[in-house]
Design an enzyme around this catalytic site. Structure first.
Site, PDB file in Angstrom:
ATOM      1  N   PHE A   1       0.857  -1.187   0.000  1.00 31.96           N
ATOM      2  CA  PHE A   1       0.000   0.000   0.000  1.00 31.96           C
ATOM      3  C   PHE A   1       0.894   1.239   0.000  1.00 31.96           C
ATOM      4  O   PHE A   1       1.670   1.450   0.931  1.00 31.96           O
ATOM      5  CB  PHE A   1      -0.939   0.055   1.213  1.00 31.96           C
ATOM      6  CG  PHE A   1      -1.865   1.248   1.124  1.00 31.96           C
ATOM      7  CD1 PHE A   1      -3.034   1.184   0.384  1.00 31.96           C
ATOM      8  CD2 PHE A   1      -1.530   2.456   1.732  1.00 31.96           C
ATOM      9  CE1 PHE A   1      -3.861   2.301   0.251  1.00 31.96           C
ATOM     10  CE2 PHE A   1      -2.355   3.574   1.604  1.00 31.96           C
ATOM     11  CZ  PHE A   1      -3.530   3.495   0.866  1.00 31.96           C
TER      12      PHE A   1
ATOM     13  N   ASP B   1       9.275   2.958   2.049  1.00 29.41           N
ATOM     14  CA  ASP B   1       8.087   3.771   2.357  1.00 29.41           C
ATOM     15  C   ASP B   1       7.799   3.648   3.852  1.00 29.41           C
ATOM     16  O   ASP B   1       7.253   2.649   4.307  1.00 29.41           O
ATOM     17  CB  ASP B   1       6.902   3.280   1.515  1.00 29.41           C
ATOM     18  CG  ASP B   1       5.625   4.099   1.772  1.00 29.41           C
ATOM     19  OD1 ASP B   1       5.588   4.865   2.763  1.00 29.41           O
ATOM     20  OD2 ASP B   1       4.663   3.950   0.992  1.00 29.41           O
TER      21      ASP B   1
ATOM     22  N   LYS C   1       2.299  11.147   7.164  1.00 31.33           N
ATOM     23  CA  LYS C   1       1.451  10.926   8.329  1.00 31.33           C
ATOM     24  C   LYS C   1       1.940  11.643   9.594  1.00 31.33           C
ATOM     25  O   LYS C   1       1.665  12.826   9.750  1.00 31.33           O
ATOM     26  CB  LYS C   1       1.245   9.425   8.537  1.00 31.33           C
ATOM     27  CG  LYS C   1       0.383   8.860   7.397  1.00 31.33           C
ATOM     28  CD  LYS C   1      -0.100   7.450   7.609  1.00 31.33           C
ATOM     29  CE  LYS C   1      -1.127   7.096   6.535  1.00 31.33           C
ATOM     30  NZ  LYS C   1      -0.848   5.904   5.790  1.00 31.33           N
TER      31      LYS C   1
HETATM   32  C1  LIG Z   1      -1.018   5.996   4.283  1.00 33.13           C
HETATM   33  C2  LIG Z   1       0.116   5.514   3.464  1.00 33.13           C
HETATM   34  C3  LIG Z   1       0.472   6.149   2.256  1.00 33.13           C
HETATM   35  C4  LIG Z   1      -0.353   7.272   1.648  1.00 33.13           C
HETATM   36  O1  LIG Z   1      -0.421   8.390   2.448  1.00 33.13           O
HETATM   37  P1  LIG Z   1      -1.587   9.492   2.164  1.00 33.13           P
HETATM   38  O2  LIG Z   1      -1.208  10.625   3.049  1.00 33.13           O
HETATM   39  O3  LIG Z   1      -2.884   8.842   2.528  1.00 33.13           O
HETATM   40  O4  LIG Z   1      -1.522   9.823   0.732  1.00 33.13           O
HETATM   41  C5  LIG Z   1       1.597   5.706   1.600  1.00 33.13           C
HETATM   42  N1  LIG Z   1       2.319   4.675   2.068  1.00 33.13           N
HETATM   43  C6  LIG Z   1       2.009   4.033   3.203  1.00 33.13           C
HETATM   44  C7  LIG Z   1       2.871   2.924   3.692  1.00 33.13           C
HETATM   45  C8  LIG Z   1       0.889   4.412   3.934  1.00 33.13           C
HETATM   46  O5  LIG Z   1       0.549   3.746   5.046  1.00 33.13           O
END
Ligand SMILES: *Cc1c(COP(=O)(O)O)cnc(C)c1O
Length: 407
Positions: A138, A224, A253
């Site tokens: 994700f 990520d 985040k």
């Molecule tokens: C939440 C998330 C994203 C996307 O972040 P948004 O601020 O919702 O665009 C990307 N990578 C990971 C691992 C995430 O948990």
């Protein structure tokens, strides 16, 4: 039904299915609904609220800066962006930082950077660069990113996609990564722990082995850490568990201190160096307010030793949850304060279970149909966790007898 919920259902798009609760106030790890009922937040807005609601230092940075200067665009310099960038690099050990707003934008930045690096530096023929991603990944919701999602609902009706740019390998399998690399591979993009896939922790040594393979084959390792970063898994970055040094890193985040979207792509010198003026940008990325809040958030993370706190309290919570014996729980796993409880879908769906938890005063969210996640703000107290585990036991009792495993 609450009239607020009815109003949202009447005028909102239906791309979410929120739990039936209307929140109106938050403080520390606690939330209150519009009728004054109190809940412990065990979701933290998917880690966006890792430092709790209304952290006094972050809130002060926000209000002071908002009153002074908020948005300037990157057409000019501001006096808050440079110290934020410097701190980001110091905390992560990366050379350079490119600020964005959302996590998905940070991932998009990483993809563009990796591709240009492949053409400019690795001399991959134009428009043939590949990025290797993991099954169950994700990385956000833009049309490029969902194009390489392995979740059918996320991608199926949103094509057409560029079909050649991404390749999948199983998560946790370094041999598969090595086999998938070709001369055209620009990067391997990976989450240290897969959050949305259901808190999937890879085998020990996996990332270290990926790092070795990437280095040997001249492929960028891009991690990520939008969800796992900034203390969530018990280290400042999840890659610190294995001493991994990536070529690119994405944060988001928690970086916005629970107040606003702040993200960043970080990279080593020569990788970030491929970007020239005009190659990339974002009107709100790196704005003076976001920079002030991001800097305050990093300071809070370090000054309050929240990564260590996450490690200690995470171990504690994991042990307590593992000791709860219930016929509906099939697995409890996690790292730091990022914990997933897997439920037997023949006995209860994760959605139904989190609705039961809500009734008992604990806010959580189902992921992947069978997993309830427990990821409270890192400032949570041990006693709050004891309270939460009692409530989780109460909720489980609605689906069968609950025993305590002897320690
Ligand atoms: C939440 C998330 C994203 C996307 O972040 P948004 O601020 O919702 O665009 C990307 N990578 C990971 C691992 C995430 O948990």
């Amino acid at each position: 039904m609450s009239d607020k919920i009815a109003l949202e259902r009447r005028y909102g798009a239906t791309n979410y299915a929120p739990l039936p609760i209307v929140l109106s106030r938050g403080e520390g790890p606690w939330l209150w609904d519009d009728e004054g009922r109190k809940y412990l937040d065990m979701l933290s807005a998917y880690s966006a609220v890792s430092f709790g609601y209304g952290h006094p230092k972050i809130l002060k940075a926000f209000t002071d800066q908002a009153a002074r200067l908020a948005v300037t665009s990157r057409a000019f310099h501001s006096d808050t962006l440079p110290p934020f960038l410097a701190k980001l690099c110091e905390v992560t050990g990366m050379d350079r930082a490119l600020p964005m707003t959302t996590g998905a934008e940070g991932v998009e930045t990483a993809i563009k950077c990796a591709r240009k690096w492949a053409y400019v530096s690795k001399k991959v023929p134009r428009d043939t660069a590949e990025i290797i991603v993991c099954d169950g990944n994700f990385h956000g919701r833009t049309s490029t990113i969902v194009g390489f999602s392995s979740e059918p609902q996320y991608r199926d009706d949103f094509g057409p996609y560029a079909t050649q740019g991404f390749k999948h390998v199983p998560f946790g399998d370094a041999t598969a990564l090595a086999a998938a690399i070709t001369p055209n591979t620009a990067a391997f993009l990976v989450e240290p722990v897969q959050g949305e896939a259901g808190i999937v922790v890879p085998p020990e040594g996996y990332l270290k082995e990926c790092e070795r393979i990437c280095r040997e084959r001249n492929v960028l390792l891009i991690v990520d850490e939008v969800q796992t970063g900034l203390g969530r898994t018990g280290k400042v970055l999840a890659i610190h568990h294995e001493g991994v040094k990536p070529d690119g890193l994405i944060l988001g985040k928690a970086l916005g201190g629970g107040l606003m979207p702040v993200s960043a792509f970080l990279a080593r010198e020569d990788v970030m160096g491929v970007f020239k003026p005009g190659d990339h940008g974002s009107t709100f990325g790196g704005n003076a307010l976001g920079a002030a809040v991001g800097l305050a958030s990093l300071n809070v993370l370090l000054d309050e030793n929240l990564a260590e706190r996450s490690a200690t309290l995470g171990d504690y919570l994991l042990k307590k949850l593992k000791a709860v014996q219930s016929p509906v729980v099939t697995d409890v796993r996690g790292k730091g304060l990022l914990i997933g409880v897997e439920l037997d879908p023949r006995k209860v769906s994760a959605r139904r279970f989190v609705e039961t938890l809500l009734k008992h005063g604990v806010l959580s969210k189902d992921t992947h149909g069978t997993v309830a996640r427990f990821a409270p703000p890192l400032i949570v107290e041990r006693a709050d966790l004891d309270w939460a585990v009692d409530r989780i036991r109460d909720a489980l009792r609605e689906y069968g007898p609950v025993y305590e495993k002897a320690a």
